[in-house]
Write an enzyme that holds these catalytic residues in place. Structure first.
Site, mmCIF file in Angstrom:
data_model
loop_
_atom_site.group_PDB
_atom_site.id
_atom_site.type_symbol
_atom_site.label_atom_id
_atom_site.label_comp_id
_atom_site.label_asym_id
_atom_site.label_seq_id
_atom_site.Cartn_x
_atom_site.Cartn_y
_atom_site.Cartn_z
ATOM 1 C CG HIS A 15 -2.121 -1.057 1.312
ATOM 2 N ND1 HIS A 15 -1.355 -2.848 1.988
ATOM 3 C CD2 HIS A 15 -2.627 -2.010 0.964
ATOM 4 C CE1 HIS A 15 -2.213 -3.059 1.647
ATOM 5 N NE2 HIS A 15 -3.684 -2.685 1.516
ATOM 6 C CG ASP A 74 -11.775 7.324 5.084
ATOM 7 O OD1 ASP A 74 -11.741 8.223 5.465
ATOM 8 O OD2 ASP A 74 -11.026 7.496 3.952
ATOM 9 C CB ILE A 101 -9.648 7.390 -1.153
ATOM 10 C CG1 ILE A 101 -9.559 8.313 -2.561
ATOM 11 C CG2 ILE A 101 -9.045 6.002 -2.295
ATOM 12 C CD1 ILE A 101 -10.288 8.154 -3.270
ATOM 13 C CG HIS A 128 -5.953 1.101 -0.457
ATOM 14 N ND1 HIS A 128 -6.019 1.752 1.230
ATOM 15 C CD2 HIS A 128 -6.282 -0.398 -0.314
ATOM 16 C CE1 HIS A 128 -6.346 0.452 1.492
ATOM 17 N NE2 HIS A 128 -6.045 -0.528 0.742
ATOM 18 C CD GLU A 161 -20.523 -7.181 24.600
ATOM 19 O OE1 GLU A 161 -19.818 -6.407 23.331
ATOM 20 O OE2 GLU A 161 -21.705 -7.051 25.857
ATOM 21 C CG HIS A 176 -28.982 -14.561 26.437
ATOM 22 N ND1 HIS A 176 -28.959 -14.289 25.318
ATOM 23 C CD2 HIS A 176 -28.082 -14.056 26.942
ATOM 24 C CE1 HIS A 176 -29.027 -12.426 25.872
ATOM 25 N NE2 HIS A 176 -28.880 -12.274 27.110
#
Ligand SMILES: Cc1ncc(C[n+]2csc(CCOP(=O)(O)OP(=O)(O)O)c2C)c(N)n1
Length: 684
Positions: A40, A169, A201, A275, A424, A486
């Site tokens: 990148h 981002d 971007i 990128h 969490e 659960h």
């Protein structure tokens, strides 16, 4: 091509040497990605000015000693921009060579695709899964605040550093950044300074495809101090913003920086193309020309740039020396504290801590393992001051609050109980940051089912070999009425599948005590305790195997006289009671049955084969029973062995009825065991 693409000047406030250093980061990044033919380049090119000012002007760090306890922490949360970090580390003079940069992304190189903790000097945490680094940074800032409150004394600020992070981002879109930054804002971590790479971007294209948040407003709403920089190439503006962020000590800071991905590239700047792929030889040439770069040679590092950057070494050494002198003064004034600080930062346990671990007797009666855990923890925290823990809003259920603890809160940073809120994932990422900071053993509780909400951070804890302890209660259908939403089914198997992750599901109060002993001692990775909501019977250790066998992962609890067993019954946690009852019945019926408690597959797998064969004789007929998905047990029952588990969701009912309804009973177990024992061979 955007208007800035043709500009060669980084900014009016940058001197030519600044510009040369910044462009060195840019060119090294594009060259390394090009050579690797993967990576990148665009984000390091955009963020080069920020890395330059941080590493050379603001951060207190010493390349000669990346583990200096009072160094500023730096987290590159957008780990895909790893070449930014590697370039900055190399140029600053860390133990990383230009050849290492040339080996970017290659087999066994010191410059892997994404920064990996413990692999490259100066890399503070492993990043790549977006959002994790943000949570780690919050954890590091929290660790600093906690240790400062405990150890600093008037005139002696031996714990006094900043935590910087850069996020993209993607980091801010990921939910964990919300959890962690909301927590960080609430707790007013004033030495936490973030930079948002606002480059408009992502991989798919412009951010407006999916993201139109007002990030600044978002952080303001969290209670952060927010500043905006219109052009990251404006070094004066950057310096001023960083100074203002440092001056703001009552809340964390976020500096929103407008940047241009692939800065300087005539055809790729401001495009998603910059990128995640090499710019291409031709484009690199054009970019270098555009930046006014003096050479076409790949990995060219101008001597003046290196010399200028490397002043960091002198500065860093002087800073560390200043701190060392301060520490000497501190040690004179507060010798015990200084010793304790050294011990904690070293990661050594206090002498005699194990004496705190209680033993449970028949008089304690039937105890849920979550309650036993609470009792053990309550005793341990008195002897192990580095335990700093809490729960994701399930404190009364998780039994994670020791009696002596008070709430960690803004300006109550020395307290040791953390109300993580219903966050969490944030909790798990923050715990990683706490552990990475050093001096702290973090623990955190929730229901086992919600480990699903933490998994990405748990995986990273395992990858980074960090000592964090998860207290997971309500560990099976045994929780009863809350029902299938659960009731964990596949969670045990899923967690057991994480490499370097230790899952322990104790069978009674004494195994729970032993589980905590293992967890505290285990320095090289996360340990999770799976604990019951329901009460468990007392296992009489006069009659059965000692609970200390837990440390080996599995051990014989009860055996039949007269040679090798006809059948081996094994289990963990609450179902160990079933195998003990079944074993007695089988022996009464003339079947030589053995009962094996196997609280931890991983600990058992780590034993020498000799011991494994003692517990599970080769060729023996084996049945495992666990109120969970059967998958992880097949390894241990062997070919022809039987696993009694649950491969579907649970049900809402009183727990004893669910066990019965699902066929997890002593009678069924006895019947199954008799059938297996009657086979001529295990695979018959
Ligand atoms: C949790 C997670 N999801 C997906 C990815 C794959 N990925 C890497 S970078 C990226 C987004 C790139 O956009 P941005 O975060 O703005 O980084 P930039 O392009 O500015 O470098 C994605 C989706 C990832 N690394 N982590």
């Amino acid at each position: 091509m955007s208007e800035t693409a043709t500009s060669t000047a980084v900014a009016s406030s940058a001197s030519s040497i600044d510009e040369l250093c910044i462009n060195t980061i840019r060119t090294l990044s594009m060259d390394a990605v090009q050579k690797a033919d993967s990576g990148h380049p665009g984000t390091p090119m955009a963020l080069a000015p920020l890395a330059y000012v941080l590493f050379t002007r603001h951060m207190h760090h010493n390349p000669a000693d990346p583990s200096w306890p009072n160094r500023d922490r730096f987290v590159l949360s957008c780990g895909h921009a790893s070449m930014l970090l590697y370039s900055a580390l190399y140029l600053s003079g860390y133990d990383l060579s230009l050849d290492d940069l040339k080996q970017f992304r290659q087999w066994q190189s010191r410059t892997p695709g994404h920064p990996e903790y413990g692999h490259t000097p100066g890399v503070e945490t492993t990043t790549g899964p977006l959002g994790q680094g943000v949570a780690n940074a919050v954890g590091m800032a929290m660790g600093e605040a906690h240790l400062a409150a405990i150890f600093n004394r008037d005139g002696h600020s031996i714990v006094d550093h900043h935590t910087y992070f850069i996020c993209s981002d993607g980091d801010l879109m990921e939910g964990i950044s919300h959890e962690a930054c909301s927590f960080g804002g609430h707790n007013k971590f004033g030495k936490l300074i973030g930079f948002y790479d606002d480059n408009h971007i992502t991989i798919d294209g412009p951010t407006e495809l999916s993201y139109t948040d007002d990030a600044g407003a978002r952080f303001e709403a969290y209670g952060w101090h927010v500043q905006h920089i219109a052009d990251i190439n404006d070094l004066d503006a950057l310096d001023a913003a960083i100074e203002a962020a440092k001056a703001e000590t009552g809340r964390p800071s976020m500096i929103v920086c407008r940047t241009h991905i692939g800065f300087g590239s005539p055809h790729k700047q401001d495009t998603a193309k910059a990128h995640g792929e090499p710019l291409g030889e031709e484009e690199i040439k054009l970019t270098k020309r555009n930046l006014g770069w003096p050479s076409e040679e790949a990995f060219y590092v101008p001597e003046e740039a290196l010399a200028h950057f490397r002043k960091v070494r002198e500065r860093g050494a002087a800073l560390q020396e200043g701190w060392r002198r301060q520490l000497i003064g501190y040690a004179k004034a507060h010798p015990d504290l200084a010793k304790e600080f050294g011990r904690r930062m070293q990661g050594d346990l206090p002498t005699g801590w194990e004496a705190a671990i209680p033993t449970f007797t028949k008089e304690n009666g039937n105890v849920a393992s979550r309650a036993a855990s609470g009792a053990v923890l309550g005793a341990l925290v008195e002897k192990v001051p580095e335990l700093l823990g809490g729960s994701a809003d399930l404190t009364p259920s998780n039994n994670t609050l020791p009696k002596s603890f008070k709430s960690f809160a803004p300006n109550e940073y020395a307290e040791r109980y953390v109300h993580y809120g219903i966050r969490e994932h944030g909790m798990a990422g923050i715990m990683n940051g706490l552990a990475l900071h050093g001096g702290i053993i973090p623990y955190g509780g929730t229901f086992l089912i919600f480990s699903d909400y933490m998994r990405p951070s748990q995986r990273l804890a395992a990858l980074m070999h960090q000592r964090v302890i998860y207290v997971f209660t309500h560990d099976s259908i045994g929780l009863g009425e809350d029902g299938p939403t659960h009731q964990p089914i596949e969670q045990l198997t899923a967690l057991r599948a994480i490499p370097n992750f230790t899952m322990i599901r104790p069978a009674d109060a004494n195994e729970t005590a032993e589980a905590w002993r293992v967890a505290i001692k285990h320095k090289t990775g996360p340990v999770a305790l799976a604990l019951t909501r329901q009460k468990l019977g007392y296992i009489d250790r006069e009659k059965y195997g000692a609970a200390s066998g837990l440390a080996k992962g599995a051990y014989v609890l009860a055996d039949a006289p007269g040679g090798d067993p006809d059948v081996v019954l094994m289990s963990s946690g609450s179902e160990v009671a079933l195998i003990l009852d079944a074993q007695t019945k089988l022996v009464d019926q003339g079947v030589r049955a053995r009962a094996v408690s196997m609280p931890s597959h991983e600990l058992f797998a780590a034993q020498p084969l000799e011991y494994q064969n003692e517990v599970l004789p080769p060729g023996s007929k084996r049945i495992a029973i666990e109120a969970a998905h059967p998958m992880s047990w097949y390894r241990w029952v062997g070919t022809g062995g039987i696993v009694m588990g649950i491969d579907h969701f649970g049900a809402s009912a009183p727990f004893a009825e669910i066990y019965k309804g699902l066929g997890l009973t002593v009678d069924k177990l006895v019947e199954t065991a008799r059938g297996l024992a009657a086979r001529r061979t295990v695979t018959e």
